[in-house]
Design an enzyme around this catalytic site. Structure first.
Site, PDB file in Angstrom:
ATOM      1  N   GLY A   1      -7.123  -9.798  22.641  1.00 33.19           N
ATOM      2  CA  GLY A   1      -7.464  -9.954  21.437  1.00 33.19           C
ATOM      3  C   GLY A   1      -8.665 -10.428  21.743  1.00 33.19           C
ATOM      4  O   GLY A   1      -9.771 -11.190  20.818  1.00 33.19           O
TER       5      GLY A   1
ATOM      6  N   ASN B   1     -12.072  -9.187  21.425  1.00 34.67           N
ATOM      7  CA  ASN B   1     -12.775  -8.200  20.241  1.00 34.67           C
ATOM      8  C   ASN B   1     -11.866  -9.068  18.746  1.00 34.67           C
ATOM      9  O   ASN B   1     -12.943 -10.045  17.866  1.00 34.67           O
ATOM     10  CB  ASN B   1     -12.058  -6.777  19.937  1.00 34.67           C
TER      11      ASN B   1
ATOM     12  N   LEU C   1      -4.037   0.032  19.389  1.00 36.17           N
ATOM     13  CA  LEU C   1      -3.816   1.887  20.460  1.00 36.17           C
ATOM     14  C   LEU C   1      -3.067   2.332  19.883  1.00 36.17           C
ATOM     15  O   LEU C   1      -2.384   3.454  20.882  1.00 36.17           O
ATOM     16  CB  LEU C   1      -3.287   0.996  21.894  1.00 36.17           C
TER      17      LEU C   1
ATOM     18  N   ASN D   1     -13.363   0.891  14.124  1.00 41.56           N
ATOM     19  CA  ASN D   1     -12.736   1.024  15.239  1.00 41.56           C
ATOM     20  C   ASN D   1     -13.809   0.999  16.196  1.00 41.56           C
ATOM     21  O   ASN D   1     -14.981   1.536  16.295  1.00 41.56           O
ATOM     22  CB  ASN D   1     -12.045   2.175  15.494  1.00 41.56           C
TER      23      ASN D   1
ATOM     24  N   HIS E   1     -14.578   1.438  20.355  1.00 43.11           N
ATOM     25  CA  HIS E   1     -14.208   2.209  21.406  1.00 43.11           C
ATOM     26  C   HIS E   1     -15.328   2.108  22.517  1.00 43.11           C
ATOM     27  O   HIS E   1     -16.670   1.893  22.478  1.00 43.11           O
ATOM     28  CB  HIS E   1     -13.951   3.618  20.905  1.00 43.11           C
TER      29      HIS E   1
ATOM     30  N   ASP F   1     -10.995   9.055  17.031  1.00 44.16           N
ATOM     31  CA  ASP F   1     -12.391   8.752  17.882  1.00 44.16           C
ATOM     32  C   ASP F   1     -13.897   9.800  16.953  1.00 44.16           C
ATOM     33  O   ASP F   1     -14.887   9.842  16.971  1.00 44.16           O
ATOM     34  CB  ASP F   1     -12.831   8.714  19.373  1.00 44.16           C
TER      35      ASP F   1
ATOM     36  N   GLU G   1     -18.878  -4.858  23.591  1.00 47.97           N
ATOM     37  CA  GLU G   1     -18.058  -4.709  22.217  1.00 47.97           C
ATOM     38  C   GLU G   1     -17.692  -6.146  21.561  1.00 47.97           C
ATOM     39  O   GLU G   1     -18.572  -5.902  19.907  1.00 47.97           O
ATOM     40  CB  GLU G   1     -16.839  -4.264  22.787  1.00 47.97           C
TER      41      GLU G   1
HETATM   42  C1  GAR Z   1     -11.433  -3.322  23.720  1.00 46.58           C
HETATM   43  O1  GAR Z   1     -12.072  -2.771  25.157  1.00 46.58           O
HETATM   44  C2  GAR Z   1     -11.511  -1.615  23.040  1.00 46.58           C
HETATM   45  O2  GAR Z   1     -13.165  -1.307  23.097  1.00 46.58           O
HETATM   46  C3  GAR Z   1     -10.257  -1.159  23.771  1.00 46.58           C
HETATM   47  O3  GAR Z   1      -9.092  -1.663  24.211  1.00 46.58           O
HETATM   48  C4  GAR Z   1      -9.908  -3.158  23.936  1.00 46.58           C
HETATM   49  C5  GAR Z   1      -8.860  -3.934  24.000  1.00 46.58           C
HETATM   50  O4  GAR Z   1      -9.164  -5.338  24.311  1.00 46.58           O
HETATM   51  N1  GAR Z   1     -10.241   0.149  22.948  1.00 46.58           N
HETATM   52  C6  GAR Z   1     -10.079   1.528  22.568  1.00 46.58           C
HETATM   53  O5  GAR Z   1      -9.689   2.053  23.935  1.00 46.58           O
HETATM   54  C7  GAR Z   1      -9.425   2.506  21.409  1.00 46.58           C
HETATM   55  N2  GAR Z   1      -9.834   3.571  21.940  1.00 46.58           N
HETATM   56  P1  GAR Z   1      -9.284  -6.407  23.413  1.00 46.58           P
HETATM   57  O6  GAR Z   1      -8.029  -7.185  23.323  1.00 46.58           O
HETATM   58  O7  GAR Z   1      -9.186  -7.831  24.216  1.00 46.58           O
HETATM   59  O8  GAR Z   1     -10.011  -6.483  22.916  1.00 46.58           O
END
Ligand code: GAR
Length: 206
Positions: free
Chosen positions: A15, A17, A94, A111, A113, A154, A184
């Site tokens: 989490g 992001n 995910l 989203n 990515h 995506d 991000e």
């Molecule tokens: C992030 O790097 C995000 O970009 C990726 O999962 C991670 C989650 O981190 N998402 C994907 O790969 C989607 N296809 P977080 O839970 O610390 O935000």
């Protein structure tokens, strides 16, 4: 006073992001939207803890509890309705959502990515795996992309992208951290603000 756009954030893991969005709200760089709901696909996600600490209602809607994607989405839709959500943000969520679900919310699901789409994207490319593949391929520049979600994994309209250098000696974990910090956590709050602003503008024009 004009009500802000009501934002739901969907998560599966750490989490960071989600945290970047909450921090931007606190700092006032997100001012047109407010996070009022967090939904996690895992009951163990640390993101749930972050939501709790911020005083935001959070729910785990798991495969274990609901069984099928159809039942999971049914529950998610009922929460989105209950909280009158205007904008859905997938922040490290995910589970691939069904075309039925994405068709309900055109240009209302974002989203993030962790690559420069279309590189290293689509089914099977998520989390650390994306960075492993980028390193394997030997790219010198990677980055992150924020985009609208449609029925193609995506494949929705790109809103913004930011490039990040790959450096000698990078491991997938080191690269993942740099992409998060440099791209991000910058792109996602910015997109949340701009789409929330767009929602408020449309509302004002009604
Ligand atoms: C992030 O790097 C995000 O970009 C990726 O999962 C991670 C989650 O981190 N998402 C994907 O790969 C989607 N296809 P977080 O839970 O610390 O935000």
């Amino acid at each position: 006073m004009n009500e802000k756009a009501r934002v739901a954030v969907m998560v599966s893991g750490g989490g960071t992001n989600l945290q970047a969005i909450l921090d931007a709200e606190k700092a006032g760089t997100i001012r047109s939207g407010e996070v009022v709901l967090v939904i996690s696909s895992s009951s163990k996600a640390y993101a749930l803890e972050r939501a709790k600490l911020a005083g935001i209602d959070a729910y785990a809607v798991t495969k274990k509890k609901y069984g099928t994607l159809e039942k999971i989405e049914e529950k998610v839709v009922s929460l989105l309705q209950e909280y009158r959500i205007d904008l859905i943000v997938l922040a490290g969520f995910l589970t691939v959502l069904s075309p039925d679900f994405t068709a309900r919310y055109p240009r209302r699901i974002l989203n993030i990515h962790p690559s420069l789409i279309p590189s290293f994207s689509g089914d099977g490319f998520y989390g650390l795996r994306v960075h492993e593949e980028a390193l394997k391929r030997g790219v010198k520049i990677t980055g992150a992309t924020v985009h609208f979600v449609n029925e193609i994994t995506d494949g929705g309209e790109i809103i913004d992208q930011k490039a990040v250098n790959v450096l000698p000696g990078d491991t997938p974990e080191i690269l993942q951290k740099r992409v998060m910090e440099e791209a991000e956590w910058v792109l996602l709050p910015k997109a949340v603000e701009s789409v929330s602003q767009e929602i408020l503008n449309l509302r004002a024009a009604l």
